[in-house]
Design a protein around this motif. Structure first.
Motif, PDB file in Angstrom:
ATOM      1  N   GLY A  28      -5.296   9.452   0.815  1.00  0.00           N
ATOM      2  CA  GLY A  28      -5.403   8.685  -0.417  1.00  0.00           C
ATOM      3  C   GLY A  28      -4.526   7.458  -0.320  1.00  0.00           C
ATOM      4  N   VAL A  29      -4.943   6.369  -0.950  1.00  0.00           N
ATOM      5  CA  VAL A  29      -4.160   5.140  -0.904  1.00  0.00           C
ATOM      6  C   VAL A  29      -4.394   4.343  -2.182  1.00  0.00           C
ATOM      7  CG1 VAL A  29      -5.976   3.827   0.268  1.00  0.00           C
ATOM      8  CG2 VAL A  29      -3.584   3.128   0.511  1.00  0.00           C
ATOM      9  N   GLU A  30      -3.357   3.669  -2.645  1.00  0.00           N
ATOM     10  CA  GLU A  30      -3.465   2.757  -3.786  1.00  0.00           C
ATOM     11  C   GLU A  30      -2.625   1.516  -3.517  1.00  0.00           C
ATOM     12  OE1 GLU A  30      -3.078   4.124  -7.751  1.00  0.00           O
ATOM     13  OE2 GLU A  30      -3.910   6.111  -7.332  1.00  0.00           O
ATOM     14  N   THR A  31      -3.038   0.424  -4.114  1.00  0.00           N
ATOM     15  CA  THR A  31      -2.299  -0.824  -3.946  1.00  0.00           C
ATOM     16  C   THR A  31      -1.125  -0.887  -4.918  1.00  0.00           C
ATOM     17  OG1 THR A  31      -3.765  -1.969  -5.493  1.00  0.00           O
ATOM     18  CG2 THR A  31      -4.328  -2.078  -3.155  1.00  0.00           C
ATOM     19  N   VAL A  32      -0.062  -1.532  -4.471  1.00  0.00           N
ATOM     20  CA  VAL A  32       1.106  -1.789  -5.318  1.00  0.00           C
ATOM     21  C   VAL A  32       1.504  -3.252  -5.089  1.00  0.00           C
ATOM     22  CG1 VAL A  32       1.953   0.581  -5.342  1.00  0.00           C
ATOM     23  CG2 VAL A  32       2.622  -0.941  -3.484  1.00  0.00           C
ATOM     24  N   ASP A  33       2.454  -3.722  -5.873  1.00  0.00           N
ATOM     25  CA  ASP A  33       2.889  -5.116  -5.703  1.00  0.00           C
ATOM     26  C   ASP A  33       4.387  -5.242  -5.943  1.00  0.00           C
ATOM     27  OD1 ASP A  33       3.236  -5.074  -8.475  1.00  0.00           O
ATOM     28  OD2 ASP A  33       1.288  -6.014  -8.871  1.00  0.00           O
ATOM     29  N   LEU A  84       0.837  -1.197   0.000  1.00  0.00           N
ATOM     30  CA  LEU A  84       0.000   0.000   0.000  1.00  0.00           C
ATOM     31  C   LEU A  84       0.874   1.251   0.000  1.00  0.00           C
ATOM     32  CD1 LEU A  84      -2.749  -0.847   2.667  1.00  0.00           C
ATOM     33  CD2 LEU A  84      -3.058  -0.727   0.185  1.00  0.00           C
ATOM     34  N   VAL A  85       0.529   2.207  -0.857  1.00  0.00           N
ATOM     35  CA  VAL A  85       1.186   3.515  -0.882  1.00  0.00           C
ATOM     36  C   VAL A  85       0.104   4.571  -0.743  1.00  0.00           C
ATOM     37  CG1 VAL A  85       2.497   5.152  -2.277  1.00  0.00           C
ATOM     38  CG2 VAL A  85       3.101   2.734  -2.310  1.00  0.00           C
TER      39      VAL A  85
END
Length: 292
Positions: free
Chosen positions: A243-248, A222-223
Motif C-alpha cells: 500500500g502507498v499514499e502520497t504525502v507532502d 511517498l509513505v
C-alpha cells in the motif's frame, strides 16, 4: 414467511501445473459435468516460467449432496494427466491464526476488530508477545496471551516455546503484527509459506532508528507498507500486498508515522484475507495473488 433454507456449501479449488493447452478446460468442464455452479474464477499463465495457476470458487445446487471423497478421486484422475498440483477447501472457512506482536498495537487492534466483527473468517487461538503490554487487550477479547521475553542468549529457548504454541494451536497461519524480533533461520524454515510479516516502505529506504524522522528530513513524498511471507532474508520474502499514499511538506514526523500505521493495518489485513481465502500461490521468490 422468510426462507430459512441454509445457503449451499461453497468450495475453493486451487491448482497449478505446467503451461499447456486444456488447463482451464480440465477444471471448468469437470465442474460443469458434476453439476456445479462457478461463483468466481481466476487464472494466470506465466509465459516466462511456463506455469499455469487457477482458482475457482464453486457451489453445488441446493439439493445436491457434495461427496468430497468421490470429487477428489474423480478430479485427481483428470488433474494427473496435466501434472496438476491442487487443493480443495470447503466452507465454513475458519483459519486458525496465531498473532505475534511486540509493543505497537495498531495492527493487532485492526486484526482483532476484523475478527470480532466477522470481517475476517478466522479464529485466534493465541497471541504471543515478547512484552507484557498488550495482555489486557487480549484478555478483553478472551484470547490466551503468552508473554515470552527474549534475549540474544535465550532466543533458541524462546522460539522453541513459540513453536510449541503454534503446533498446539494447529495454526494455519502466523501473523507478525509488528513483532519486532528477527526470527531465526530454523523458525523461518518451519514457517515457510505460513507466516506473514508487515513493515513500512519508505522511498528512498531509511533503515535504523526513527525512520520517519529520517524521511521527514529528506522531504519524503511517498509513505507505504509491504506485507510478505517470512523468509530467512530479512524483509525480503515473497510480497503479497503493498500500500502507498502520497504525502507532502505539511507532514511532520508524527503525521508520517500515523499515515504509515494506517497503511500498515490495511495492507496486512489485505494480505491475511488473501491467504485465508486461498488466493495466493507461492511462485519461486514471488507470489501470484488473485485478489477480488
Amino acid at each position: 414467511m422468510s426462507d430459512t433454507t441454509p445457503a449451499p456449501q461453497t468450495h475453493i479449488l486451487t491448482a497449478d501445473s505446467p503451461s499447456q493447452p486444456g488447463t482451464v478446460d480440465v477444471v471448468t468442464r469437470f465442474l460443469y459435468q458434476q453439476g456445479f455452479y462457478i461463483n468466481e474464477i481466476h487464472s494466470f499463465d506465466d509465459t516466462d516460467k511456463e506455469r499455469f495457476f487457477i482458482r475457482v470458487e464453486f457451489r453445488p445446487d441446493k439439493e445436491q449432496v457434495f461427496d468430497r471423497d468421490a470429487f477428489c478421486s474423480e478430479f485427481d484422475k483428470r488433474a494427473s494427466e496435466f501434472d496438476m498440483q491442487w487443493q480443495l477447501s470447503s466452507s465454513p472457512f475458519k483459519s486458525k491464526v496465531v498473532i505475534m506482536v511486540s509493543k505497537h498495537d495498531h495492527c493487532l487492534n485492526d486484526l482483532l476488530y476484523r475478527y470480532r466483527t466477522g470481517d475476517l473468517a478466522i479464529e485466534i487461538p493465541a497471541i504471543i508477545s515478547n512484552h507484557p503490554d498488550l495482555e489486557e487487550l487480549a484478555k478483553w477479547h478472551g484470547i490466551p496471551y503468552y508473554h515470552l521475553p527474549i534475549s540474544k542468549e535465550t532466543k533458541p529457548q524462546q522460539e522453541a516455546k513459540v513453536w510449541k504454541i503454534i503446533q498446539d494451536c494447529e495454526a494455519d497461519l502466523v501473523v507478525l503484527a509488528r513483532y519486532m524480533q528477527v526470527l531465526s533461520s530454523d523458525m523461518c524454515e518451519k514457517l515457510s509459506g505460513k507466516a506473514i510479516n508487515i513493515h513500512h516502505s519508505l522511498l528512498p529506504g531509511f533503515k535504523g532508528a526513527r525512520p520517519y524522522y529520517q524521511a521527514y528530513d529528506r522531504g519524503i513524498k511517498l509513505v507505504g507498507a509491504t506485507a510478505h511471507y517470512v523468509s530467512d532474508d530479512l524483509d525480503e520474502g515473497p510480497i503479497i500486498s503493498q500500500g502507498v499514499e502520497t504525502v507532502d511538506h505539511c507532514y511532520y514526523p508524527q503525521d508520517l508515522a500515523a499515515k504509515g500505521r494506517d497503511i500498515e493495518c490495511l495492507t496486512l489485513a489485505r494480505a491475511v484475507r488473501c491467504h485465508i481465502e486461498h488466493r495466493i500461490f507461492l511462485h519461486g521468490q514471488k507470489t501470484v495473488v488473485f485478489s477480488k
